[in-house]
Write a protein that holds these residues in place. Structure first.
Motif, PDB file in Angstrom:
ATOM      1  N   THR A  52     -43.136 -72.550  75.086  1.00 13.03           N
ATOM      2  CA  THR A  52     -41.900 -73.330  74.687  1.00 13.03           C
ATOM      3  C   THR A  52     -42.017 -73.623  73.304  1.00 13.03           C
ATOM      4  O   THR A  52     -42.799 -73.009  72.451  1.00 13.03           O
ATOM      5  N   LEU A  54     -39.897 -75.824  69.392  1.00 16.09           N
ATOM      6  CA  LEU A  54     -38.990 -76.283  68.840  1.00 16.09           C
ATOM      7  C   LEU A  54     -38.728 -75.847  67.572  1.00 16.09           C
ATOM      8  O   LEU A  54     -39.008 -75.246  67.032  1.00 16.09           O
ATOM      9  N   LEU A  56     -36.045 -77.309  64.248  1.00 13.24           N
ATOM     10  CA  LEU A  56     -35.123 -78.363  64.056  1.00 13.24           C
ATOM     11  C   LEU A  56     -34.339 -78.066  62.954  1.00 13.24           C
ATOM     12  O   LEU A  56     -34.863 -77.065  61.544  1.00 13.24           O
ATOM     13  N   PHE A 341     -46.967 -78.455  58.284  1.00 11.70           N
ATOM     14  CA  PHE A 341     -46.382 -79.537  57.543  1.00 11.70           C
ATOM     15  C   PHE A 341     -47.154 -80.120  55.911  1.00 11.70           C
ATOM     16  O   PHE A 341     -47.157 -81.165  55.875  1.00 11.70           O
ATOM     17  N   GLN A 344     -44.366 -81.428  53.455  1.00 14.59           N
ATOM     18  CA  GLN A 344     -44.574 -82.923  53.610  1.00 14.59           C
ATOM     19  C   GLN A 344     -45.622 -83.736  52.157  1.00 14.59           C
ATOM     20  O   GLN A 344     -44.921 -84.985  52.390  1.00 14.59           O
TER      21      GLN A 344
ATOM     22  N   LEU B  95     -45.251 -79.269  76.007  1.00 14.06           N
ATOM     23  CA  LEU B  95     -45.310 -81.148  75.626  1.00 14.06           C
ATOM     24  C   LEU B  95     -44.962 -79.921  74.358  1.00 14.06           C
ATOM     25  O   LEU B  95     -45.588 -79.369  72.945  1.00 14.06           O
ATOM     26  N   SER B  96     -44.081 -80.790  74.109  1.00  8.48           N
ATOM     27  CA  SER B  96     -43.300 -79.758  71.817  1.00  8.48           C
ATOM     28  C   SER B  96     -43.017 -81.478  71.460  1.00  8.48           C
ATOM     29  O   SER B  96     -42.347 -82.226  72.012  1.00  8.48           O
ATOM     30  N   MET B  97     -43.447 -81.374  70.048  1.00  9.72           N
ATOM     31  CA  MET B  97     -43.655 -82.809  69.145  1.00  9.72           C
ATOM     32  C   MET B  97     -43.118 -82.375  68.340  1.00  9.72           C
ATOM     33  O   MET B  97     -43.275 -81.549  67.230  1.00  9.72           O
ATOM     34  N   GLY B  98     -41.583 -83.087  67.479  1.00  8.62           N
ATOM     35  CA  GLY B  98     -41.374 -83.306  65.857  1.00  8.62           C
ATOM     36  C   GLY B  98     -41.928 -84.810  65.382  1.00  8.62           C
ATOM     37  O   GLY B  98     -41.666 -85.661  65.856  1.00  8.62           O
ATOM     38  N   LEU B  99     -43.084 -84.427  65.130  1.00 11.31           N
ATOM     39  CA  LEU B  99     -43.788 -85.703  63.808  1.00 11.31           C
ATOM     40  C   LEU B  99     -43.281 -85.659  61.959  1.00 11.31           C
ATOM     41  O   LEU B  99     -43.356 -84.823  61.984  1.00 11.31           O
ATOM     42  N   VAL B 108     -50.565 -90.208  66.633  1.00 13.58           N
ATOM     43  CA  VAL B 108     -50.481 -88.374  67.672  1.00 13.58           C
ATOM     44  C   VAL B 108     -51.297 -89.156  68.352  1.00 13.58           C
ATOM     45  O   VAL B 108     -51.241 -87.971  69.467  1.00 13.58           O
ATOM     46  N   GLY B 129     -47.422 -75.533  74.577  1.00  7.13           N
ATOM     47  CA  GLY B 129     -46.875 -76.964  73.942  1.00  7.13           C
ATOM     48  C   GLY B 129     -46.669 -76.253  72.677  1.00  7.13           C
ATOM     49  O   GLY B 129     -46.179 -75.209  71.970  1.00  7.13           O
ATOM     50  N   ASP B 130     -45.430 -77.459  71.698  1.00 10.14           N
ATOM     51  CA  ASP B 130     -45.570 -76.864  69.766  1.00 10.14           C
ATOM     52  C   ASP B 130     -45.345 -78.869  69.666  1.00 10.14           C
ATOM     53  O   ASP B 130     -44.327 -79.004  69.810  1.00 10.14           O
ATOM     54  N   THR B 131     -45.587 -77.887  67.970  1.00  7.24           N
ATOM     55  CA  THR B 131     -46.040 -78.821  66.958  1.00  7.24           C
ATOM     56  C   THR B 131     -45.331 -79.097  65.826  1.00  7.24           C
ATOM     57  O   THR B 131     -45.726 -77.139  65.378  1.00  7.24           O
ATOM     58  N   SER B 132     -44.549 -80.045  65.628  1.00  8.94           N
ATOM     59  CA  SER B 132     -43.965 -79.379  64.044  1.00  8.94           C
ATOM     60  C   SER B 132     -43.250 -80.232  63.085  1.00  8.94           C
ATOM     61  O   SER B 132     -43.413 -81.306  64.109  1.00  8.94           O
ATOM     62  N   SER B 133     -43.159 -80.843  62.097  1.00  3.44           N
ATOM     63  CA  SER B 133     -43.059 -81.255  60.983  1.00  3.44           C
ATOM     64  C   SER B 133     -41.836 -81.767  61.792  1.00  3.44           C
ATOM     65  O   SER B 133     -40.700 -80.558  62.264  1.00  3.44           O
ATOM     66  N   SER B 134     -41.245 -82.851  61.694  1.00  5.96           N
ATOM     67  CA  SER B 134     -39.845 -83.278  61.857  1.00  5.96           C
ATOM     68  C   SER B 134     -39.345 -84.078  60.359  1.00  5.96           C
ATOM     69  O   SER B 134     -39.941 -84.839  60.289  1.00  5.96           O
ATOM     70  N   ILE B 139     -39.605 -86.586  67.776  1.00  6.83           N
ATOM     71  CA  ILE B 139     -38.973 -85.759  68.790  1.00  6.83           C
ATOM     72  C   ILE B 139     -39.757 -85.157  69.816  1.00  6.83           C
ATOM     73  O   ILE B 139     -40.922 -85.081  69.599  1.00  6.83           O
ATOM     74  N   ASN B 141     -40.105 -82.820  73.656  1.00  7.06           N
ATOM     75  CA  ASN B 141     -39.388 -82.090  75.230  1.00  7.06           C
ATOM     76  C   ASN B 141     -40.780 -81.710  75.954  1.00  7.06           C
ATOM     77  O   ASN B 141     -41.627 -81.794  75.792  1.00  7.06           O
TER      78      ASN B 141
END
Lengths: 345, 345
Positions: A52, A54, A56, A341, A344, B95-99, B108, B129-134, B139, B141
């Motif tokens: 998967t 993401l 943005l 990250f 940021q 699980l994808s998370m935009g943080l 987290v 999953g995937d983890t990204s800054s937001s 976010i 998914n």
């Protein structure tokens, strides 16, 4: 209670930190977190692959210069690329979309037409999804499923010492395309009458805006009778991916600058930006090429394939992670990669 | 070129508009877009189920009063619920998370501990999953897949005339819990010294903040030897889901107000808010109960299960979609539901 900014760990560090104690309990899970895709045993001798991604707005793409149709295509392509990186065939995707009020139905149709175009091109079926309003910008998440035969799956951690390191296509062009678009955006902001001239740079733009997953390379490897000993796709940059392959396999790696495949347009553009082409190739990212290792006995079979370059080899871990420059200096590889990250902090 | 705001179509209208011309080409795809999960034929006589849900800060949850651990749990539960709604067993999630930068590693970890707690409770494996800054907020998914035997799968479109309409658990409490939290938030904003007193309302809060997927009901149905003729989970509200079952099956539906299962806390809270309890049950949503139809011959088997209420029956389409009130008036059901895109207009 101590508070740690995420930037202190970075994306990979955070994932490792969170998942370090997870003990898979389902015996059909062949490989969980930590590769391009998860691998699940099926009852028919095949393995199912799942991944998967993401995407943005403002982090992964800028709608100032990204056509929505291309974005939809790219969202599918980068996911299919993860299945290719396991040497597999993508089959199904789901699409989640978060849409802010600035999007019209017509805009979503554009985006969706790119998704469907990519599905058609890769022979992948869109089977479901979720749609929601979003308070800020566009949010896309694609999950992808595919399969691979058990004797053809390629992990990251299975490279062997003395294996040859190969990469498909060429590197650095997507990064240079991004820099080009960002430059033109800055000029346009200062002078709205400015019309960007992208002549002779179409390849760079295409590599950034409409990358393709190397499903063709997966097929070429199968035709050549070669199963890579390890494989990963180049999303964060060649250096970062080489380090993944090497460290996961408990090995070192040696790259040769003179072997790095770099397109003519990338060479020219790097010159204009006063950037080292090799640095663009090593740290640029978003090439979505396949980086893989093969046993030396497969060299002849690989040498026949124009799309594939041999760029180095695996070494004992004690020899480190090194690039031999054209000037015959050995320098350490560092993972600049996609430091999501860091931006940021 | 005409421009249409998304709100003009709504979520379901937009999805229908975008996907109306999709022709599945993979013969193993038994059912694609338009149910709780996609259904894929496996070679072992079982069906694979796939679904995904996007959860956005400010749209689907408010971190002012949502503990991160509960949110992580809920993100998994609402996805597992989609697999339950197909009468299946959830097996794996990604699980994808935009943080955004406001999140610390510790925050987290809290979120993730809820994800893992739900995985453990439902016997589901987190495989990737995937983890990204937001740039803005949190976010999430989740994509989920599971399986079901071919002779037990439950679609939305397969209800038959005269089938009994059943629902698990009780309805409206999650909506009242949300209203309660929103009210306390408003009071707290005006008076930061205010300490909310939730005594005697714990069930309402739990239903909103930590909903559970009814995997137990799927098991109870199997034990009772009952395969529902159609099934859906109650995420948007009972009325909306009844309309889905009826229209997809080409039928009408008749509900009885007096049969609606409503908890004591929900009754009390509705009174305090001067809301009709039945309206909360019909339009509240987020109950994540299972709404299903059964053949009348299965009535006795269902009647033994305390967790299940018979609330109506399917009718000929010509009889419409109706609720019989306690005062014996017939009123039309309307899908208020989760009008995600209306909030923007």
């Amino acid at each position: 209670m101590s508070l740690t900014p995420i930037a202190a760990l970075g994306e990979f560090g955070l994932i490792h930190h969170l998942t370090r104690n997870i003990q898979p309990s389902n015996p059909n899970l062949a490989f969980g977190i930590g590769d391009d895709a998860a691998v699940i045993r099926m009852n028919n001798g095949k393995l199912q692959l799942v991944s998967t991604d993401l995407l943005l707005e403002g982090v992964h793409f800028d709608l100032t210069y990204t056509p929505l149709k291309h974005l939809g295509y790219k969202a599918v392509a980068v996911n299919v690329s993860d299945i290719c990186a396991m040497n597999g065939q993508a089959q199904y995707i789901t699409l989640s979309m978060g849409l802010s009020s600035k999007f019209t139905v017509e805009a979503v149709e554009e985006l969706f037409s790119g998704v469907l175009a990519a599905c058609k091109y890769y022979g992948v079926e869109l089977v479901g999804g979720d749609t929601s309003s979003s308070l800020q910008g566009l949010i896309l998440n694609v999950a992808v499923w595919g399969e691979v035969e058990e004797n053809r799956v390629c992990y990251r951690h299975t490279a062997k010492n003395h294996d040859l390191l190969c990469v498909s296509g060429d590197l650095g062009a997507a990064y240079l395309g991004l820099n080009l678009l960002e430059r033109e955006k800055r000029i346009f902001k200062e002078n709205p009458d400015f019309k960007p001239d992208f002549e002779g740079r179409d390849y760079l733009l295409q590599r950034q805006l409409k990358p393709d997953a190397r499903m063709d390379v997966v097929a070429l490897l199968a035709e050549a009778g070669v199963v890579p000993t390890a494989m990963i796709d180049v999303s964060d940059g060649l250096a970062s991916e080489c380090l993944h392959l090497a460290t996961r396999s408990g090995l070192g790696v040696r790259l040769y600058e003179e072997k790095l495949p770099i397109s003519e347009q990338a060479w020219k553009q790097a010159g204009e930006f006063k950037l080292e082409p090799a640095i663009c190739a090593l740290n640029g990212g978003e090439d979505y090429e396949l980086l893989f290792t093969i046993n030396q006995k497969d060299y002849e079979a690989i040498a026949q394939i124009a799309e594939i370059s041999v760029i180095g080899h695996m070494t004992d871990a004690s020899e480190g992670y090194r690039l031999m420059t054209k000037g015959e200096q050995l320098i350490d590889l560092e993972a600049q990669g996609w430091q999501a990250f860091k931006a940021q902090s």
